[in-house]
Scaffold this motif. Sequence first.
Motif, PDB file in Angstrom:
ATOM      1  N   GLY A 317     -36.473 109.082 -37.126  1.00 39.43           N
ATOM      2  CA  GLY A 317     -36.613 107.261 -36.984  1.00 39.43           C
ATOM      3  C   GLY A 317     -34.715 107.307 -35.700  1.00 39.43           C
ATOM      4  O   GLY A 317     -34.332 107.813 -35.238  1.00 39.43           O
ATOM      5  N   CYS A 320     -30.797 108.628 -37.540  1.00 42.05           N
ATOM      6  CA  CYS A 320     -30.700 109.252 -38.577  1.00 42.05           C
ATOM      7  C   CYS A 320     -29.332 109.802 -38.553  1.00 42.05           C
ATOM      8  O   CYS A 320     -28.882 110.255 -37.662  1.00 42.05           O
ATOM      9  CB  CYS A 320     -31.363 110.526 -38.560  1.00 42.05           C
ATOM     10  SG  CYS A 320     -33.469 109.989 -38.906  1.00 42.05           S
ATOM     11  N   LYS A 347     -35.199 103.829 -45.115  1.00 43.97           N
ATOM     12  CA  LYS A 347     -36.330 104.085 -44.306  1.00 43.97           C
ATOM     13  C   LYS A 347     -36.868 105.110 -44.297  1.00 43.97           C
ATOM     14  O   LYS A 347     -37.687 105.323 -44.980  1.00 43.97           O
ATOM     15  CB  LYS A 347     -35.782 103.832 -42.540  1.00 43.97           C
ATOM     16  CG  LYS A 347     -35.444 101.952 -42.341  1.00 43.97           C
ATOM     17  CD  LYS A 347     -35.872 102.036 -40.853  1.00 43.97           C
ATOM     18  CE  LYS A 347     -35.088 100.115 -40.951  1.00 43.97           C
ATOM     19  NZ  LYS A 347     -35.396  99.746 -38.882  1.00 43.97           N
ATOM     20  N   SER A 348     -35.643 106.604 -44.029  1.00 42.94           N
ATOM     21  CA  SER A 348     -37.076 107.954 -44.802  1.00 42.94           C
ATOM     22  C   SER A 348     -35.496 108.504 -45.077  1.00 42.94           C
ATOM     23  O   SER A 348     -34.596 108.344 -44.097  1.00 42.94           O
ATOM     24  CB  SER A 348     -37.200 108.619 -42.624  1.00 42.94           C
ATOM     25  OG  SER A 348     -36.839 108.292 -42.036  1.00 42.94           O
ATOM     26  N   HIS A 350     -34.906 112.830 -44.834  1.00 44.19           N
ATOM     27  CA  HIS A 350     -35.792 114.537 -45.083  1.00 44.19           C
ATOM     28  C   HIS A 350     -34.008 115.012 -45.485  1.00 44.19           C
ATOM     29  O   HIS A 350     -33.336 115.538 -44.760  1.00 44.19           O
ATOM     30  CB  HIS A 350     -35.632 114.527 -43.840  1.00 44.19           C
ATOM     31  CG  HIS A 350     -37.063 113.588 -43.364  1.00 44.19           C
ATOM     32  ND1 HIS A 350     -37.854 114.447 -42.961  1.00 44.19           N
ATOM     33  CD2 HIS A 350     -36.754 111.756 -42.657  1.00 44.19           C
ATOM     34  CE1 HIS A 350     -38.881 113.029 -42.127  1.00 44.19           C
ATOM     35  NE2 HIS A 350     -38.165 112.161 -41.913  1.00 44.19           N
ATOM     36  N   THR A 384     -37.637 103.706 -48.803  1.00 48.22           N
ATOM     37  CA  THR A 384     -38.672 103.829 -48.558  1.00 48.22           C
ATOM     38  C   THR A 384     -39.790 105.150 -48.409  1.00 48.22           C
ATOM     39  O   THR A 384     -41.265 104.896 -49.367  1.00 48.22           O
ATOM     40  CB  THR A 384     -39.459 103.069 -46.988  1.00 48.22           C
ATOM     41  OG1 THR A 384     -38.187 101.776 -47.623  1.00 48.22           O
ATOM     42  CG2 THR A 384     -40.422 102.563 -46.410  1.00 48.22           C
ATOM     43  N   ARG A 385     -39.547 106.177 -47.959  1.00 48.18           N
ATOM     44  CA  ARG A 385     -40.478 107.154 -47.545  1.00 48.18           C
ATOM     45  C   ARG A 385     -39.203 108.554 -48.012  1.00 48.18           C
ATOM     46  O   ARG A 385     -37.976 108.474 -47.752  1.00 48.18           O
ATOM     47  CB  ARG A 385     -40.181 107.384 -46.007  1.00 48.18           C
ATOM     48  CG  ARG A 385     -41.632 108.675 -46.275  1.00 48.18           C
ATOM     49  CD  ARG A 385     -41.830 108.385 -44.728  1.00 48.18           C
ATOM     50  NE  ARG A 385     -42.977 109.950 -44.131  1.00 48.18           N
ATOM     51  CZ  ARG A 385     -41.956 110.884 -43.301  1.00 48.18           C
ATOM     52  NH1 ARG A 385     -41.116 110.059 -42.570  1.00 48.18           N
ATOM     53  NH2 ARG A 385     -42.497 111.656 -43.039  1.00 48.18           N
ATOM     54  N   THR A 386     -39.428 109.731 -48.940  1.00 49.31           N
ATOM     55  CA  THR A 386     -39.055 110.966 -48.755  1.00 49.31           C
ATOM     56  C   THR A 386     -39.725 110.960 -48.375  1.00 49.31           C
ATOM     57  O   THR A 386     -40.879 111.962 -48.601  1.00 49.31           O
ATOM     58  CB  THR A 386     -38.783 110.531 -50.211  1.00 49.31           C
ATOM     59  OG1 THR A 386     -37.974 110.031 -51.231  1.00 49.31           O
ATOM     60  CG2 THR A 386     -37.240 111.994 -50.815  1.00 49.31           C
ATOM     61  N   CYS A 387     -38.964 113.079 -48.010  1.00 52.88           N
ATOM     62  CA  CYS A 387     -39.914 113.907 -47.032  1.00 52.88           C
ATOM     63  C   CYS A 387     -38.566 115.088 -47.900  1.00 52.88           C
ATOM     64  O   CYS A 387     -37.566 115.225 -47.488  1.00 52.88           O
ATOM     65  CB  CYS A 387     -40.217 114.093 -45.396  1.00 52.88           C
ATOM     66  SG  CYS A 387     -41.063 115.721 -45.516  1.00 52.88           S
ATOM     67  N   ASP A 389     -42.550 114.969 -50.349  1.00 48.33           N
ATOM     68  CA  ASP A 389     -43.309 114.484 -50.982  1.00 48.33           C
ATOM     69  C   ASP A 389     -42.207 114.366 -52.041  1.00 48.33           C
ATOM     70  O   ASP A 389     -41.893 113.312 -53.400  1.00 48.33           O
ATOM     71  CB  ASP A 389     -44.365 114.547 -50.819  1.00 48.33           C
ATOM     72  CG  ASP A 389     -44.922 113.569 -49.459  1.00 48.33           C
ATOM     73  OD1 ASP A 389     -44.010 112.877 -49.451  1.00 48.33           O
ATOM     74  OD2 ASP A 389     -45.711 113.735 -48.977  1.00 48.33           O
TER      75      ASP A 389
END
Length: 408
Positions: A317, A320, A347-348, A350, A384-387, A389
């Motif tokens: 991103g 970060c 947004k993400s 990790h 929005t997004r997680t890693c 999953d």
Amino acid sequence: MTELTDSRHHGRLRRIALAAQGLTQAQPFGRGLAGTRDAIKHLGYVQIDTISVVERAHHHVLYSRVPGFKPAMLNQLLAAGEIFEYWSHAAAFLPMADFRFSLPYKHAIKSGQVHWFRNRDEKLMGELMARIRSDGPLRSRDVDSGASKRAGWWDWKPAKKALEQLYMQGDLMVSDREGFQKVYDLAERVLPADVNTQMPTLEEFANHIVDQQLRCHGLVSLKGLTYLRRNAALRGAVKVLIEERVVHGHLQQVDTRGEVYFLPAGALERRLPRAADRLLILSPFDNSVIQRDRLKTLFDYDYQIECYVPAGKRQFGYFCLPLLYRDEFIGRMDCKAHRKTGELEIKSLHIESGEADESSVIASFVEALPSFCQFQQCSTVSLTRTCPDHLASPLRDAMEQAGCLGRP
């Protein structure tokens, strides 16, 4: 030389580094204005950066270490003459007590040994000095040369270039900031009467660098000691000084993962504070992460700020933020503060938890969010997004239970 291969010993090096950075305790430098002053004095510099997708780096670094820190405190310290602005390896706030160690670079620029702008407008610089001397402090936007400002700093209109040149060569200093706007004044009017303005010798400068870096990093490498300094004579003096201190038993050297570090003799045996059971959301320009090779060697953390990387090539991103849990860097978060709507948009996220328990990491992350959100002048959080999953559902549940998740 001691070669460290045992993971426990490597972990001690990590904690030595983090403790020196003020990241293992809740308030290592105290609180509020006094804590802010002491943090800058200990760290040696706090980098100034213009990116504002989240709170600017110089505020973020201090927020991470000083409970009760407010951005206005930097201007208070600047106006009181306790800190000053200049170039470290980048634009920075520095302790006024270290002012004399800014003089070698200023002299190199003024004498033409080093170029800030290759072509100097001496006539315009003289006119600006005369105006400031007679009329008082000047903001760069107060000067209108009739030329339009174009895309980058290299295209600044001539008066802004002249102001910056005078600042970099030491004739002017920043006396105040209005928002993010510099206010320039004559150096002699900004400097406190008792400040040491004597040019340091090469040996004095080398000693200052070594002492300051050992204080704020705990352990140092030759490459890290002169990070982004291109002065070959200074690098040589630092190397000689380190070798002398090793010979006299003041420093010990260790080899960990192929990198040689130096630290005070006996430091590996001293009692260290336990790393707090908490998660810190750090700035990409934090003093603890700015030396990327050191970060990789000591913490197995491969970090790159991607705002300078083309969008299509970004892995994590635009901006970060490193995540530190106990004494491990366990992930990164790309986010943006929407201050008008009061929303912190993640947004993400990790998570690279390594040896850390994932549920503990999630709990500590959620615990850190409300304060961080408030620091960003936001009241709600979106994710929005997680890693990876499989962490998305437990993370969202934990955020909802904590009442900090605004919308999906």
